[in-house]
Design an enzyme around this catalytic site. Structure first.
Site, PDB file in Angstrom:
ATOM      1  N   GLY A  77     -51.913  59.508  17.700  1.00 38.96           N
ATOM      2  CA  GLY A  77     -51.488  59.147  19.105  1.00 38.96           C
ATOM      3  C   GLY A  77     -50.984  60.672  19.575  1.00 38.96           C
ATOM      4  O   GLY A  77     -51.332  60.913  20.701  1.00 38.96           O
ATOM      5  N   THR A  78     -50.070  61.169  18.996  1.00 33.92           N
ATOM      6  CA  THR A  78     -49.391  62.192  19.436  1.00 33.92           C
ATOM      7  C   THR A  78     -50.157  63.416  19.518  1.00 33.92           C
ATOM      8  O   THR A  78     -49.959  63.923  20.586  1.00 33.92           O
ATOM      9  CB  THR A  78     -48.313  62.554  18.504  1.00 33.92           C
ATOM     10  OG1 THR A  78     -47.245  61.618  18.388  1.00 33.92           O
ATOM     11  CG2 THR A  78     -47.127  64.054  18.839  1.00 33.92           C
ATOM     12  N   ASN A 161     -44.697  50.875  25.671  1.00 33.20           N
ATOM     13  CA  ASN A 161     -44.472  50.471  24.329  1.00 33.20           C
ATOM     14  C   ASN A 161     -43.039  49.761  24.030  1.00 33.20           C
ATOM     15  O   ASN A 161     -42.695  49.197  22.913  1.00 33.20           O
ATOM     16  CB  ASN A 161     -44.510  51.796  23.388  1.00 33.20           C
ATOM     17  CG  ASN A 161     -43.795  53.005  23.980  1.00 33.20           C
ATOM     18  OD1 ASN A 161     -44.213  53.332  25.110  1.00 33.20           O
ATOM     19  ND2 ASN A 161     -42.791  53.406  23.253  1.00 33.20           N
ATOM     20  N   GLN A 189     -50.720  51.326  22.619  1.00 34.34           N
ATOM     21  CA  GLN A 189     -50.154  50.126  22.468  1.00 34.34           C
ATOM     22  C   GLN A 189     -51.125  49.116  22.989  1.00 34.34           C
ATOM     23  O   GLN A 189     -50.960  47.786  22.764  1.00 34.34           O
ATOM     24  CB  GLN A 189     -48.977  49.939  23.100  1.00 34.34           C
ATOM     25  CG  GLN A 189     -47.646  50.899  22.715  1.00 34.34           C
ATOM     26  CD  GLN A 189     -47.194  50.404  21.292  1.00 34.34           C
ATOM     27  OE1 GLN A 189     -47.463  49.320  20.781  1.00 34.34           O
ATOM     28  NE2 GLN A 189     -46.634  51.268  20.706  1.00 34.34           N
ATOM     29  N   SER A 209     -54.299  55.508  18.446  1.00 32.51           N
ATOM     30  CA  SER A 209     -53.742  55.598  16.883  1.00 32.51           C
ATOM     31  C   SER A 209     -53.891  54.514  15.952  1.00 32.51           C
ATOM     32  O   SER A 209     -53.922  53.414  16.410  1.00 32.51           O
ATOM     33  CB  SER A 209     -52.239  55.727  17.316  1.00 32.51           C
ATOM     34  OG  SER A 209     -51.509  55.933  15.739  1.00 32.51           O
ATOM     35  N   HIS A 211     -52.458  53.501  13.227  1.00 35.33           N
ATOM     36  CA  HIS A 211     -51.345  52.820  12.362  1.00 35.33           C
ATOM     37  C   HIS A 211     -50.776  51.629  13.228  1.00 35.33           C
ATOM     38  O   HIS A 211     -50.072  50.825  12.534  1.00 35.33           O
ATOM     39  CB  HIS A 211     -50.454  53.721  11.555  1.00 35.33           C
ATOM     40  CG  HIS A 211     -49.408  54.496  12.644  1.00 35.33           C
ATOM     41  ND1 HIS A 211     -48.343  53.889  12.890  1.00 35.33           N
ATOM     42  CD2 HIS A 211     -49.618  55.379  13.496  1.00 35.33           C
ATOM     43  CE1 HIS A 211     -47.623  54.679  13.965  1.00 35.33           C
ATOM     44  NE2 HIS A 211     -48.478  55.531  14.050  1.00 35.33           N
ATOM     45  N   CYS A 356     -39.310  56.332  17.666  1.00 37.03           N
ATOM     46  CA  CYS A 356     -39.233  58.013  17.693  1.00 37.03           C
ATOM     47  C   CYS A 356     -37.880  58.247  18.221  1.00 37.03           C
ATOM     48  O   CYS A 356     -37.303  59.487  18.053  1.00 37.03           O
ATOM     49  CB  CYS A 356     -40.471  58.490  18.650  1.00 37.03           C
ATOM     50  SG  CYS A 356     -41.928  58.049  18.275  1.00 37.03           S
TER      51      CYS A 356
HETATM   52  N1  PLP Z   1     -48.110  56.780  22.230  1.00 33.64           N
HETATM   53  C1  PLP Z   1     -47.683  55.538  22.444  1.00 33.64           C
HETATM   54  C2  PLP Z   1     -47.398  54.591  23.776  1.00 33.64           C
HETATM   55  C3  PLP Z   1     -47.061  55.357  20.996  1.00 33.64           C
HETATM   56  O1  PLP Z   1     -46.111  54.122  21.059  1.00 33.64           O
HETATM   57  C4  PLP Z   1     -46.823  56.056  20.148  1.00 33.64           C
HETATM   58  C5  PLP Z   1     -46.078  55.572  18.941  1.00 33.64           C
HETATM   59  O2  PLP Z   1     -44.949  55.095  18.826  1.00 33.64           O
HETATM   60  C6  PLP Z   1     -47.645  57.249  20.262  1.00 33.64           C
HETATM   61  C7  PLP Z   1     -48.146  57.775  21.490  1.00 33.64           C
HETATM   62  C8  PLP Z   1     -47.662  58.324  18.919  1.00 33.64           C
HETATM   63  O3  PLP Z   1     -48.517  57.981  18.062  1.00 33.64           O
HETATM   64  P1  PLP Z   1     -48.499  58.385  16.703  1.00 33.64           P
HETATM   65  O4  PLP Z   1     -47.433  57.728  15.809  1.00 33.64           O
HETATM   66  O5  PLP Z   1     -49.938  58.036  16.044  1.00 33.64           O
HETATM   67  O6  PLP Z   1     -48.336  60.087  16.714  1.00 33.64           O
END
Ligand code: PLP
Length: 406
Positions: A77-78, A161, A189, A209, A211, A356
């Site tokens: 996701g990042t 989230n 999410q 994402s 996971h 995070c």
């Molecule tokens: N975007 C949202 C809304 C998330 O909740 C998260 C993870 O907590 C991410 C992006 C990041 O995803 P990833 O952990 O796959 O980098």
């Protein structure tokens, strides 16, 4: 006080979820036997390529688009968020050489979007952070009045989230388009929690994402609607049709496709099951003490205002829906860390805001942007439910919670 000496109750699915055994079964033969580089011409490469393209087609089907070419595999996701923001703005800058560009992101985005936006600002673009109202929702009228002639991109997450608020992204995308801008939605999410149909939605780009839905970590998807102007963020060998260089992680991608398919196939039934559990959990937590408040209540008690009171329901044209799996509260007079440690000692995994941000003593930017008072925001606890959550888990939390905040 522990639930039992061995049992763990895992209620942090929004941070990450356990690998679904069916996903593991789909990945195992690929991990063990499909070692070829999917870009090589020989048989080993062609075998990996077939697995990759089957996974792409399955992912596209699950996400509600007919065009598999719109699916770009990433490291999560990042990366998808960073690539979407920087890739769309970079291309717009090339097309409008030398002009001043404006980007709008919501103030309640994940840091992956917020940090990408501040990088864009450091490059000379102007970024506006659009706040939610006190109900936790980004209201279409507020976006409308923020749009400018030089706005090239709007990024608003499909679902938050921390609060679980589902944003009216179709309506927001329509407004962005009416002003000539592109629209990106972080759907990390939302996946597997509420039905998604990318083709029918107005979004130009979306992030996912693996996971969070029973898939492996380190793999994700960037959806790029056909024709969306995009400059590759990751440069190199030109894989993923030039949109994301780097040898593809085929076992991970097979896992991503399989997890996405399972999650989307059962989304309606699972949504109902989780809603029932979430409602019982939240009602039980609120009943423990008047010091416990919902951050955005999916029933009708409404959002929490900065003075600690609740406002009436939040039903402004498409605004007001919540994810079925998130129950987030703030507890007056308690610190998040204290409650999380006590819960952990009692065998329960929960979190305060996003994983995070763990380790930071600052209260959540999401709650502050929503207007929740700083002192209250320090007392945030998020329980996020998922595929392994049972009614017994809810009972266990409710049994220990009075002692946790006592
Ligand atoms: N975007 C949202 C809304 C998330 O909740 C998260 C993870 O907590 C991410 C992006 C990041 O995803 P990833 O952990 O796959 O980098």
């Amino acid at each position: 006080m522990p639930v039992s000496s061995t049992k763990r109750v895992y209620l942090d699915h929004a941070a990450t979820s356990p690998l679904d055994p069916r996903v593991l079964a789909a990945m195992e033969p690929v991990l063990a036997g499909t070692f070829g580089n999917a870009n090589s011409l020989h048989e080993e490469g062609r075998t990996a390529f077939r697995a990759l393209e089957d996974a792409r087609a399955a992912t596209a089907r699950a996400l509600g688009t007919r065009a598999a070419s719109e699916i770009v595999f990433t490291s999560g996701g990042t990366e998808s968020d960073n690539a979407a923001l920087e890739g769309i703005v970079d291309r717009a800058r090339n097309e409008r050489a030398g002009t001043h560009l404006h980007v709008i992101v919501s103030a309640i985005e994940h840091h992956a979007v917020l940090e990408a936006a501040s990088h864009l600002a450091a490059l000379g673009n102007e970024v506006t952070y659009l706040k939610p109202r006190e109900d936790g929702f980004i209201h279409p009228d507020d976006l409308e009045s923020t749009m400018r002639a030089d706005t090239v991109l709007v990024s608003v997450m499909a679902a938050n989230n921390e609060t679980g608020c589902v944003q009216p992204i179709d309506e927001l995308a329509r407004i962005a388009h009416a002003h000539g801008a592109r629209f990106h939605a972080d759907c990390v999410q939302m996946l597997g929690k509420l039905p998604l149909a990318l083709e029918a939605s107005g979004v130009d780009a979306a992030s996912f994402s693996g996971h969070k839905v029973g898939g492996p970590k380190g793999v994700g998807v960037l959806y790029l609607r056909r024709g969306t102007p995009f400059a590759p963020w990751m440069r190199g060998g030109g894989q993923e049709s030039g949109r994301r260089s780097g040898t593809q992680n085929v076992p991970g991608i097979v896992g991503m496709a399989s997890a996405t398919t399972f999650a989307c196939d059962r989304v309606v039934a699972e949504g109902k099951r989780l809603t029932t559990l979430r409602d019982r959990l939240l009602a039980g937590l609120l009943a423990v003490s008047p010091r416990v408040h919902p951050v955005s209540d999916p029933s009708q008690t409404g959002p929490l205002l900065s003075d600690g009171t609740s406002a009436a329901g939040c039903g402004v044209g498409g605004v007001g829906a919540h994810l079925p799996n998130i129950a987030t509260i703030v507890v007056d007079g308690m610190e998040s860390e204290t409650m999380l440690l006590r819960l952990d000692m009692a065998g329960i995994a929960a979190s305060g805001g996003s994983a995070c941000s763990t380790g930071s003593l600052e209260p959540s930017h999401v709650l502050l942007a929503q207007g929740i008072a700083r002192e209250l925001a320090y007392g945030e606890v998020r329980f996020s439910l998922g595929s392994t959550t049972t009614g017994e888990d809810v009972d266990d939390v409710l049994a220990v919670f009075p002692a946790i905040i006592g």
